[in-house]
Design an enzyme around this catalytic site. Structure first.
Site, PDB file in Angstrom:
ATOM      1  N   HIS A 459     -71.091  42.069   7.741  1.00 32.05           N
ATOM      2  CA  HIS A 459     -71.536  42.990   8.795  1.00 32.05           C
ATOM      3  C   HIS A 459     -72.355  42.288   9.891  1.00 32.05           C
ATOM      4  O   HIS A 459     -72.772  41.162   9.728  1.00 32.05           O
ATOM      5  CB  HIS A 459     -72.262  44.213   8.204  1.00 32.05           C
ATOM      6  CG  HIS A 459     -73.536  43.943   7.469  1.00 32.05           C
ATOM      7  ND1 HIS A 459     -74.382  44.947   7.083  1.00 32.05           N
ATOM      8  CD2 HIS A 459     -74.108  42.801   7.035  1.00 32.05           C
ATOM      9  CE1 HIS A 459     -75.416  44.434   6.459  1.00 32.05           C
ATOM     10  NE2 HIS A 459     -75.280  43.146   6.413  1.00 32.05           N
ATOM     11  N   GLU A 460     -72.493  42.978  11.003  1.00 32.97           N
ATOM     12  CA  GLU A 460     -73.150  42.404  12.198  1.00 32.97           C
ATOM     13  C   GLU A 460     -72.496  41.107  12.647  1.00 32.97           C
ATOM     14  O   GLU A 460     -73.175  40.180  13.106  1.00 32.97           O
ATOM     15  CB  GLU A 460     -74.652  42.180  11.946  1.00 32.97           C
ATOM     16  CG  GLU A 460     -75.467  43.440  11.753  1.00 32.97           C
ATOM     17  CD  GLU A 460     -75.593  44.286  13.017  1.00 32.97           C
ATOM     18  OE1 GLU A 460     -75.357  43.762  14.123  1.00 32.97           O
ATOM     19  OE2 GLU A 460     -75.915  45.484  12.879  1.00 32.97           O
ATOM     20  N   GLY A 461     -71.172  41.045  12.571  1.00 37.99           N
ATOM     21  CA  GLY A 461     -70.454  39.831  12.961  1.00 37.99           C
ATOM     22  C   GLY A 461     -70.186  38.960  11.765  1.00 37.99           C
ATOM     23  O   GLY A 461     -71.119  38.417  11.168  1.00 37.99           O
TER      24      GLY A 461
END
Lengths: 611, 611
Positions: A459-461
């Site tokens: 998550h978040e990239g």
């Protein structure tokens, strides 16, 4: 070491957090106020989070159908209590101005204080998204938007989300298809639109922990031909409250057209509700019409710029989550290794079966697995707090220093997010291994830490996205000045360490590694062809991260050798952990860098049919 | 590639399985009979195992209290059906003599055929322990013990367990305290004892899949003073049936004093019941007395020797389990990468948002993660089949070749168990990563593979124990002759590869690495001090394993370059996977070996208080 003593060592003996109180913004703070915040958070985490970490895993969020046919989310009582205690502590507004009810706390101290919640129960959560949401509004919102939507998040009354991904477009935001149509350009809360589309992976997208939920939603405003503008340029950002509110921030009693479509059932991190949301499908018509009411933030087509404003801090927070899970596993396995007896020492001393078994911690391989965890997790924590301090520098230092901090953060953020995600996950695996068969059961906490931590590389990239960001953008930007700045700081550390007999070998090794990274960065881009340069971006990032963490350990070792009088218990472990990192870990960079250096296309050229 | 085509390539193009039919024992076999066995197992696995892999994870074994107050285990219907189909296939007796109802199948083909079950559902299981139990009895049991207890396992009527561990003594068998007291030296089923003690981690220790369960139990016979002999020398081995039987193998109607104390609730591998068993606590008194009835196998105090007889095959089977989980994840993520669209290519081609997104497999980093999985899992499978063939050599080749096979197996077994456990687990993590957020949900199979696979570094001897076995015993035994034999085989491969232009660089790299391993083995033992030599046994094993797998890939590459006409689809992937392994993986050994070479004591000397 307890987390508290490690934090004290890093904040004060190393990062000199108190010096921040010389800045006007933090002038009313002192070591005492910083300590008080840490005390409070440590206590709430111990009382309201840690005892329920397994409970939120086994009683994961579930849905119930309510009379109007929509779904509500049911969460354990403990999650409600924890959220309330967190809001009560004031931490939601830790960084805000006094005049807005905040504490004007340095981000460094805020990040350190939030660490306690991450370690106690990462998935009960510390309202990261709510704070990020409200922070974004404070930068890009109108005064009324701040007053209505930000202030009511900082004070704990409402919670926030970030709605980026869609089912057909995970990391690829240019492909989103949520559509926003103008309804009234003159609404006091901002130009009013109606939104229609589906959003996926929305954390805390539906719950009853708070009176209302403030969704920040990326959507596209169609052109005059009714078509969406392809690519990221067409994206705008909207405030979409779950329940409609008036300009005084009071609920109007009208439910907005945002409906829970379902929950994602995850491998871990189960205490956090993860949702699929339908916007504007007509389940809750507003004024008789389908379409979720949303208020534009800033200018049209500037949505991604607004959203990415908060990305550095969000990514540092993910790195911190990974690190705290790592430290939780380290602590659990250290405790187990100190108490569980098993087997006998290697060599002559172990040959006598009449002797009682020794404790696990007396075996060299157990010590290796403990020291690796310590080196990974405390090294990662040090880097993250260093980055947190750069955030403060960026916002409160003089212009030159603030600009340096900004650039350093650009380069370090992909590392701060990715390195702990990968290495503290490995730490959790070692924590399981130390427990043997018991570690594989749900009677011990370590398997949950490992499951929870697996999310952080996604998550978040994802890891791949972080790596492209680092090698494809960050080390190149502004003519490579960010990389040069970092190299300058590392070189300064090397020079200081070269003066210490105990550290001179490490200093040499780090100098050599830093040189390698510089040369390999050049080699990757030697042909100027991004396909070749970026084919091995992940191994590059792995090596880059190891060099950065080695530097961090050398920094800590300098404190330990210079300052042997202070905080003795911490200092005792710093030199062995540094040596571990330099002897066992740093040499790994050669294998990673050689494929980058040679622009190895073995993977990129693999024919699909040959898999 | 399908698993079947990979197996065909390895069995026939590489290992020349058909040549085994020239041995008298396998003379009635042919490529056709081998194929028929693989066909049958592939079909049963597809029909009875694969569709239920998630079901056995979510409906894990549970207990019910029955009227007599004891606990029974409830398993899903699917587990009963799968077990029945497996027994029906005759695979339980695959390796047995025709006269005992077996197939006289080479172990190589048996192992390959069982691979289908591992890949379809590792935790429904392929009755590994039952076969191991019965095999042990065929070697060490009396004729009647074979007839009663082995034959009824091979024919599927009963199941078997291995009861080694105890709650206070996981891997440390010298510390077991289960006690066996002689009751009747003249029982036809063997000298009859009464056993009292607790056994932990017993797979399939209680269930109703079969009419009876045959426990093989390690216990100590007290000396004349009533005390247990300390250490492993005091250990004997007993047959303890769950239900008592007569000399004709009929149930007598008397339940033995073996009671289920509880189930272990695990991170993964949930389809397999894992139990804590109480022996002889009086829950089911026999003839009015507490104590589980057990029959001695072989001589007293020889229990460990008997048990370890089967250890090589058990460890190869664990390596195979890890590998099949790895391959299952590879297959799932390959399928996903071929169908899911996301993002655009790097560089100019990707700049136009009007172009549709590409499939995941068109991104270089996705290909890297796929090729890594392929290189790990197919490389591991090759090694395991190589080891399986050595088992056949050991049993059916001429004396000199059999002895060579035995020694090679001694050296390779720790690698065959540990390397896949570690690296195919990493493969599963990459499979999750390719799926992005979806991989973190329970809607896709990859998270379960990863959870299931985490067990393999723990059971049948942890990673640490395998490493001590390798560096502390196997490379030294018989004056290092096993290591020399292995080096000889690797050198022969290097010589052949040096003749091929496409492989000459790999051949050089492998020669260098092999030389390093030899030198480092010497350096580790240079002081003759086991504490120093073994302080870094795990990094040694990691490096050793990478060299062995590199050798395996070079072997396969030789087949691919020599034999380009055959089995073309497989060959297409062999060279890139080989190149991947040599460029991305083999260079990692330097970092692992340098701490072994320098006998680095950083971890071993870490003071406990400094953690």
């Amino acid at each position: 070491m307890t987390l508290r003593s490690t934090l004290d060592f890093l904040l004060h003996d190393w990062l000199k957090a108190e010096a921040l109180t010389q800045r006007p913004r933090f002038a009313e703070h002192s070591r005492q106020t910083f300590d008080a915040v840490l005390d409070t958070c440590e206590r709430i985490a111990r009382e309201k989070y840690a005892p329920f970490n397994r409970l939120v895993d086994t009683e994961e969020p579930r849905t119930e159908t309510v009379p109007d046919g929509s779904l509500r989310v049911v969460l354990p009582r403990a999650t409600h209590d924890a959220r309330a205690a967190y809001a009560e502590s004031g931490m939601l507004a830790a960084a805000q101005d006094y005049e807005h009810g905040g504490m004007q706390l340095p981000y460094l101290v805020e990040a350190a204080a939030n660490a306690f919640f991450g370690k106690a129960s990462i998935s009960i959560g510390s309202s990261l998204l709510t704070v990020g949401n409200a922070n974004l509004l404070m930068v890009h919102g109108t005064d009324l938007q701040k007053q209505v939507f930000a202030a009511n998040q900082f004070n704990g009354r409402w919670a926030g989300t970030m709605c980026l991904s869609e089912p057909q477009a995970g990391s690829s935001l240019s492909d989103i298809t949520t559509r926003a149509t103008l309804e009234d350009p003159n609404d006091p809360l901002g130009p009013r639109y109606r939104l229609r589309g589906n959003k996926m992976w929305i954390s805390s997208g539906e719950h009853e922990l708070t009176e209302n939920i403030v969704h920040l939603v990326l959507a596209k405003i169609p052109g005059p031909d009714g078509k969406l503008i392809p690519g990221v340029k067409g994206i705008s950002l909207f405030i979409v409250p779950k329940k409609l509110v008036d300009a005084q921030g009071q609920l109007t009693g009208v439910r907005n057209d945002v409906a829970l479509a379902g929950l994602n059932h995850k491998l871990g991190w189960r205490g956090t509700t993860n949702t699929l949301l339908n916007f504007g499908e007509g389940q809750f018509k507003v004024d008789g019409q389908a379409g979720a009411v949303g208020y534009l933030i800033g200018e049209p087509h500037q949505g991604l710029r607004c959203m990415f404003h908060m990305m550095n801090e969000a990514r540092i927070a993910i790195g911190m989550a990974a690190t705290m899970l790592g430290l939780a596993g380290y602590e659990a396995s250290l405790e187990y290794a100190k108490t569980r007896t098993q087997g006998r020492p290697v060599g002559a001393a172990g040959k006598d079966p009449n002797q009682p078994p020794v404790r696990l911690i007396e075996h060299a391989d157990i010590k290796r697995m403990l020291l690796a965890q310590k080196a990974y997790c405390e090294g990662a924590l040090a880097l993250l707090l260093y980055c947190a301090k750069l955030v403060d520098e960026q916002h409160t230092a003089d212009e030159a220093a603030a600009d340096e901090a900004r650039l350093l953060l650009e380069v370090l953020t992909p590392v701060a997010k990715s390195w702990p995600s990968e290495n503290c996950l490995e730490a959790n695996s070692l924590a399981i291994q130390i427990h043997g068969g018991y570690g594989y059961t749900r009677d011990f906490p370590v398997e949950q830490y490992w499951r929870d931590n697996r999310l952080n590389m996604i998550h978040e990239g994802t890891h791949g996205i972080q790596a492209m960001d680092l090698l494809g953008r960050k080390v190149l930007m502004e003519n490579g000045r960010g990389l040069q700045l970092l190299a300058g700081r590392i070189t300064a550390t090397i020079e200081r360490a070269s003066q210490q007999a105990a550290l001179v070998e490490h200093a040499k090794a780090l100098a050599k590694s830093l040189g390698r990274v510089g040369a390999v960065t050049q080699a990757a881009w030697a042909t100027g062809n991004p396909t070749e340069a970026l084919a091995n971006a992940v191994p590059y990032m792995q090596a880059f991260g190891h060099v950065v963490i080695a530097w961090t350990w050398l920094e800590l070792a300098l404190v330990a050798t210079a300052d042997a009088s202070k905080n003795e218990a911490n200092l005792q472990g710093v030199l062995p952990a540094t040596t571990y990192f330099f002897h066992y870990e740093l040499p790994k960079i050669d294998a990673w860098l050689r494929v980058v250096e040679s622009r190895d296309m073995t993977c990129a050229n693999m024919p699909e049919a040959a898999f």
